[in-house]
Scaffold this active site. Structure first.
Site, PDB file in Angstrom:
ATOM      1  CE  LYS A 104      15.991   3.788 -10.032  1.00 56.83           C
ATOM      2  NZ  LYS A 104      15.648   3.483  -8.625  1.00 56.83           N
ATOM      3  NE  ARG A 111      11.349   9.768  -9.349  1.00 56.56           N
ATOM      4  CZ  ARG A 111      10.863   9.100 -10.400  1.00 56.56           C
ATOM      5  NH1 ARG A 111      10.669   9.730 -11.543  1.00 56.56           N
ATOM      6  NH2 ARG A 111      10.581   7.811 -10.313  1.00 56.56           N
ATOM      7  NE  ARG A 156      13.847   6.621 -11.365  1.00 57.71           N
ATOM      8  CZ  ARG A 156      12.984   5.925 -12.101  1.00 57.71           C
ATOM      9  NH1 ARG A 156      12.970   6.074 -13.429  1.00 57.71           N
ATOM     10  NH2 ARG A 156      12.142   5.072 -11.542  1.00 57.71           N
ATOM     11  CG  HIS A 189       7.514   4.272  -9.119  1.00 59.26           C
ATOM     12  ND1 HIS A 189       6.702   4.988  -8.262  1.00 59.26           N
ATOM     13  CD2 HIS A 189       8.752   4.838  -9.002  1.00 59.26           C
ATOM     14  CE1 HIS A 189       7.402   5.931  -7.665  1.00 59.26           C
ATOM     15  NE2 HIS A 189       8.642   5.855  -8.088  1.00 59.26           N
ATOM     16  CG  HIS A 229      14.643  11.771  -5.872  1.00 56.18           C
ATOM     17  ND1 HIS A 229      14.810  11.102  -7.060  1.00 56.18           N
ATOM     18  CD2 HIS A 229      13.866  10.972  -5.099  1.00 56.18           C
ATOM     19  CE1 HIS A 229      14.188   9.940  -7.003  1.00 56.18           C
ATOM     20  NE2 HIS A 229      13.600   9.835  -5.832  1.00 56.18           N
ATOM     21  CE1 TYR A 275       6.279  11.090  -3.999  1.00 56.74           C
ATOM     22  CE2 TYR A 275       5.872   9.099  -5.274  1.00 56.74           C
ATOM     23  CZ  TYR A 275       6.720  10.106  -4.873  1.00 56.74           C
ATOM     24  OH  TYR A 275       8.010  10.138  -5.325  1.00 56.74           O
TER      25      TYR A 275
END
Length: 294
Positions: A170, A243, A146, A266, A240, A275
């Protein structure tokens, strides 16, 4: 107030990012204002599902997208769950609220051929900034990290002996991502040029500006936009998008979905499964162009 305690809980115990915390604050402030306008006050134990539905309807009537409304509903659900856990309310009034249906938006990505052209044929220029700019795009595409993770890289994040990058994702979750030898050569080249100009890195950050300061989001956006504009006509040209391109190309070339999930950082597989829709769309296009009765 309970809302302030809730935000502190998200910040210190859930380790939410500054951006996410700001979104929660805005959503709660907006809902509280609606309650005061409708009922003349905001009292947690007086909020019911009927009032929440009225708020949802008002948002939709004011042209908020279903995606935005769903995020606000999610904020309320978390807030009232917090109140329920701390025995401030007995039931969560959001549990009976149905989320508006949203159209599934496929990730925007740049095709593989365009990315190959970008790295093999596009001239990024000469000098320290040119070397840095190309490396920024290379790292984004080679690792799928990210924007915030890229900016947060330090020299200690990168192990050029083992070709790995350690990123802080995150909720302060660390993950280690392998990369190829071609990228390793670019990293070493960048470090050599950086050392020639800036003997020391007092701010302990990997990517720096020409003034020796830490890079910042707008700079990275500008670098990525300029690079992608040369090889692609996609409407969005952001970090992004690179990404998304990383994940889509990995999947198209046979990578396991769970492996992609780990590389992207994730928390659950459902976020990665988007995806598969992109890949299926590609298969449909191939079928429609290739099958004689399509």
């Amino acid at each position: 107030m309970s809302t302030e305690r809730f935000i502190k809980y998200l910040e210190h115990e859930k380790c939410y990012s500054v951006h996410t915390l700001q979104s929660y604050k805005i959503d709660l402030k907006q809902f509280i204002a609606f309650c005061k306008h409708t009922n003349g006050c905001f009292k947690e134990n007086l909020i019911n599902s009927k009032l929440i539905r009225e708020w949802v309807v008002s948002l939709l009537n004011n042209s908020y997208s279903a995606k935005s409304v769903n995020r606000k509903i999610s904020t309320l659900r978390s807030f009232f769950r917090y109140l329920q856990t701390h025995n401030i309310i007995s039931q969560n009034p959001v549990d009976s609220i149905n989320s508006p249906k949203t159209n599934k938006r496929l990730p925007v990505f740049v095709n593989e051929q365009a990315m190959e052209v970008l790295f093999k044929e596009v001239d990024f220029g000469e000098g320290f900034e040119a070397i840095r700019n190309k490396l920024i795009v290379e790292i984004l595409y080679s690792t799928g990290i990210r924007l915030s993770e890229l900016i947060g890289l330090t020299d200690n994040s990168i192990d050029t002996n083992n070709n790995t990058i350690k990123v802080l994702g995150k909720r302060n979750k660390e993950r280690i991502i392998p990369y190829n030898e071609s990228l390793n050569l670019s990293i070493v080249n960048y470090l050599n040029h950086r050392e020639e100009i800036y003997r020391e890195d007092p701010i302990n950050t990997f990517f720096i500006t020409k003034k020796g300061k830490a890079i910042y989001p707008k700079l990275v956006y500008r670098i990525v936009n300029q690079a992608l504009s040369i090889v692609s006509t996609v409407e969005k040209k952001s970090p992004h998008v690179i990404r998304h391109s990383f994940a889509t190309h990995m999947l198209n070339n046979g990578a396991d979905l769970n492996a992609i999930k780990e590389l992207l950082g994730h928390s659950n597989l459902s976020a990665t499964q988007i995806y598969t829709y992109t890949t299926f769309s590609k298969l449909k296009d191939i079928y429609n162009h290739a099958h004689p009765r399509a």
